[in-house]
Design an enzyme around this catalytic site. Structure first.
Site, PDB file in Angstrom:
ATOM      1  N   ASP A  71       0.839  -1.200   0.000  1.00 32.86           N
ATOM      2  CA  ASP A  71       0.000   0.000   0.000  1.00 32.86           C
ATOM      3  C   ASP A  71       0.876   1.253   0.000  1.00 32.86           C
ATOM      4  O   ASP A  71       1.717   1.444   0.881  1.00 32.86           O
ATOM      5  CB  ASP A  71      -0.903  -0.006   1.237  1.00 32.86           C
ATOM      6  CG  ASP A  71      -2.065   0.954   1.119  1.00 32.86           C
ATOM      7  OD1 ASP A  71      -1.831   2.120   0.747  1.00 32.86           O
ATOM      8  OD2 ASP A  71      -3.209   0.543   1.410  1.00 32.86           O
ATOM      9  N   HIS A  99      -2.704  -0.225  -2.728  1.00 28.64           N
ATOM     10  CA  HIS A  99      -3.895   0.394  -2.160  1.00 28.64           C
ATOM     11  C   HIS A  99      -5.082   0.226  -3.111  1.00 28.64           C
ATOM     12  O   HIS A  99      -4.949   0.351  -4.323  1.00 28.64           O
ATOM     13  CB  HIS A  99      -3.623   1.886  -1.941  1.00 28.64           C
ATOM     14  CG  HIS A  99      -4.674   2.610  -1.183  1.00 28.64           C
ATOM     15  ND1 HIS A  99      -4.789   2.540   0.188  1.00 28.64           N
ATOM     16  CD2 HIS A  99      -5.659   3.439  -1.596  1.00 28.64           C
ATOM     17  CE1 HIS A  99      -5.790   3.295   0.587  1.00 28.64           C
ATOM     18  NE2 HIS A  99      -6.348   3.850  -0.472  1.00 28.64           N
TER      19      HIS A  99
END
Length: 236
Positions: free
Chosen positions: A169, A200
């Site tokens: 992420d 993400h």
């Protein structure tokens, strides 16, 4: 069937998108959006939940700043607008709006009294905060940015909590992910899943980093979790 729900708070009224399953009564899942507002991706998520037997309610979290925000995730201009809304968003007031949504959702015709909250990005953080500050029957957070800033609230979470983190992420560092996992390790009803190699919003239908395999795994876990804790008997 899709409809719009009007929700009253101390600051006025705001709306929520509602997708209803074919079979009622049913438990309710309140769906909290990303920085892009209640867009087609969130509406699709609601329809998928309705297809699983839940009443899905997606409130307009940005209504105090701008009503009806509906942005896409591939335009630089709309990204910038979403980030500006995110930066200015009052999270404490937002929790109160979500609690008002939960109350209204429980009173929906066909609702059976069970209510969960599920959120993505900003909505993932707001799911965490709502579960820490108020009572829900279950909570699911996908890649909730800034969650690590609120980990002192984790011990207050009593509801079953499921959290999905993408190991790569770009908005939640590996250090932050380690802090989140450590804090939730002592929360009895919390489960955290990590997704190796994922960025993400890997589960966002229209996202640049959408990964069908990882999304299916995460969403399958979510569906089973919600069915278990909301008392929905799945047929498949």
């Amino acid at each position: 069937m899709d409809q719009t729900l009007s929700i009253s708070t101390e600051g006025g009224e705001f709306s929520a998108y509602v997708a209803t399953p074919s079979g009622l009564p049913a438990p309710v899942v309140v769906v909290l959006h990303e920085i892009f507002g209640v867009n087609e991706d969130i509406r699709q998520t609601c329809r998928e939940l309705a297809g699983q037997g839940f009443i899905a309610v997606a409130p307009d979290l940005f209504w105090r700043q701008e009503r009806g925000v509906d942005l896409n995730s591939w335009s630089d201009e709309e990204w910038k607008k979403g980030l500006a809304l995110y930066t200015a968003y009052d999270r404490d007031v937002g929790v109160r709006d979500i609690v008002a949504t939960l109350s209204a959702a429980r009173r929906l015709e066909g609702a059976n009294g069970k209510v969960a909250v599920i959120g993505f990005c900003l909505g993932g953080l707001m799911t965490f905060l709502t579960a820490a500050r108020h009572q829900v029957d279950a909570a699911v957070a996908y890649h909730g940015g800034d969650t690590e800033r609120y980990l002192d609230e984790a011990p207050a979470i009593n509801a079953p909590l499921l959290m999905h983190l993408a190991e790569e992420d770009e908005f939640i560092s590996k250090e932050a992910q380690a802090q989140i996992k450590a804090a939730l390790a002592s929360v009895a009803n919390a489960t955290v899943y990590s997704y190796p190699g994922q960025n993400h919003a890997f589960a966002r239908h229209t996202g640049h980093h959408y990964n069908a395999e990882a999304a299916a795994l995460a969403n399958g876990r979510t569906a089973s979790f919600l069915a278990e804790h909301l008392g929905l008997h799945r047929t498949s």
